[in-house]
Design an enzyme around this catalytic site. Structure first.
Site, PDB file in Angstrom:
ATOM      1  N   LYS A  92      -9.642   1.477  -2.081  1.00 17.68           N
ATOM      2  CA  LYS A  92      -9.824   0.924  -0.737  1.00 17.68           C
ATOM      3  C   LYS A  92     -11.249   1.163  -0.244  1.00 17.68           C
ATOM      4  CE  LYS A  92      -7.313   0.999   3.710  1.00 17.68           C
ATOM      5  NZ  LYS A  92      -6.169   1.675   4.391  1.00 17.68           N
ATOM      6  N   CYS A 133      -5.186  -3.344   2.904  1.00 19.71           N
ATOM      7  CA  CYS A 133      -4.959  -3.208   4.345  1.00 19.71           C
ATOM      8  C   CYS A 133      -6.234  -3.411   5.180  1.00 19.71           C
ATOM      9  CB  CYS A 133      -4.297  -1.865   4.625  1.00 19.71           C
ATOM     10  SG  CYS A 133      -3.303  -1.840   6.143  1.00 19.71           S
ATOM     11  N   GLU A 144       0.848  -1.189   0.000  1.00 23.82           N
ATOM     12  CA  GLU A 144       0.000   0.000   0.000  1.00 23.82           C
ATOM     13  C   GLU A 144       0.890   1.248   0.000  1.00 23.82           C
ATOM     14  OE1 GLU A 144      -3.597   1.723   2.893  1.00 23.82           O
ATOM     15  OE2 GLU A 144      -2.068   0.382   3.702  1.00 23.82           O
TER      16      GLU A 144
END
Length: 251
Positions: free
Chosen positions: A104, A138, A41
Site C-alpha cells: 500500500k 483502499c 484488504e
C-alpha cells in the site's frame, strides 16, 4: 476473462474463521479455472493495527488459489525487520505460485495506519491470463498518480482491495469510476461488509469498464460478484479514443 470479488463480513482478527468463509464462498461459486478473484484488504483479520498478531506468510492464500485453480489477489500483512507492518496485496497464480506483492502506497493517517505500517514505494503490473493487472489498496484510490504510473507499465485492469467505511461510501463509487474513465481501464473494487470495532462497512463492491460503465455492483450483503471483461475491446477503445493515455510515458 472472468473477474470475481468475494465480499463478506470479516471476523475481527480470526484468521481460521475468515479463511473458512472464503473457502465456502469459492466452493459455492464454482468459478471456472483461471478466474481472477479478489479478496478485501486484510481479508483474514479485518483492518487491524495489531501487526504482530495479524501478520501472514501467504501460504493459505496460495493454497486457496491452488485448490480452486484461480488467480487470487488478497490483502495480507507482513512484518518487517523493524517490527512495522506492510499492508500488501498478494497476487498468486492458479498453481499456487506467488507472482507479486504490492505494498500500500498511502497508509491511512486517520486510522493511525502510518504509525504502524510502512508505505510502499512502487506500483506493480502483472500479466494474469492475458490481462495486465495492477493492484491498489483502499486509501490509494484517492491518489490518481499511482494509477497513471501503472498505466505507463501497461496496466489494463486495476484491482482495488479495501476496507472502505460506510460513511464515505459515495466517495468509493465516484473514485472507482474516475480511475476507470481517466485511465481507460477496467476497475474492480472489492470491499468488505458488516462491521468491526472501529467502523461499519456498506459493501458495494463494483466493477467498471474503461468507459466508466458499471459492469456489476454488490449491495451490503456477502456475495461473490462477477463480470466478464474483454481486453480486445479495451485495446480498441484506447486506439479509437486515446483520452490522454497516449501521452503517458511508457516505463
Amino acid at each position: 476473462m472472468l473477474l470475481a470479488a468475494c465480499q463478506f463480513d470479516i471476523a475481527w482478527e480470526q484468521k481460521a474463521t475468515n479463511l473458512a468463509a472464503v473457502r465456502g464462498m469459492l466452493r459455492s461459486a464454482a468459478l471456472p479455472s483461471e478466474t481472477l478473484v479478489a479478496l478485501p484488504e486484510m481479508f483474514a483479520t479485518g483492518y487491524s493495527m495489531n501487526v504482530a498478531a495479524i501478520c501472514d506468510d501467504g501460504k493459505e492464500v496460495a493454497a486457496l488459489a491452488r485448490e480452486f485453480g484461480v488467480w487470487l489477489i488478497a490483502g495480507v500483512v507482513r512484518q518487517n525487520a523493524a517490527g512495522r507492518g506492510l499492508n500488501e496485496a498478494l497476487m498468486v497464480s492458479p498453481e499456487g505460485v506467488e507472482r507479486e506483492r504490492f505494498c500500500k502506497l498511502h497508509p491511512f493517517p486517520l486510522a493511525s495506519e502510518n504509525q504502524h505500517f510502512d508505505a510502499g514505494q512502487r506500483v506493480v503490473a502483472v500479466r494474469c491470463s492475458g490481462c495486465i493487472v495492477s493492484p491498489m489498496i483502499c486509501y490509494d484510490l484517492r491518489f490518481p498518480e499511482g494509477f497513471r504510473t501503472a498505466v505507463g507499465s501497461g496496466a489494463e485492469l486495476f484491482v482495488v482491495i479495501a476496507n472502505w467505511p460506510a460513511n464515505r461510501h459515495d466517495h468509493w463509487r465516484t473514485l472507482l469510476a474516475a480511475r476507470a474513465i481517466e485511465n481507460q481501464a477496467y476497475v474492480l473494487g472489492v470491499n468488505r461488509c458488516g462491521s468491526d470495532p472501529n467502523a461499519n462497512y456498506a459493501g458495494g463492491s463494483m466493477m467498471f469498464d474503461p468507459r466508466g460503465k458499471i459492469l456489476a455492483e454488490a449491495g451490503p450483503e456477502p456475495c461473490v460478484l462477477r463480470a466478464e471483461i474483454n481486453i480486445a475491446d479495451l485495446i480498441h477503445y484506447r486506439k479509437d479514443f486515446p483520452g490522454g493515455i497516449d501521452q503517458i510515458p511508457r516505463l
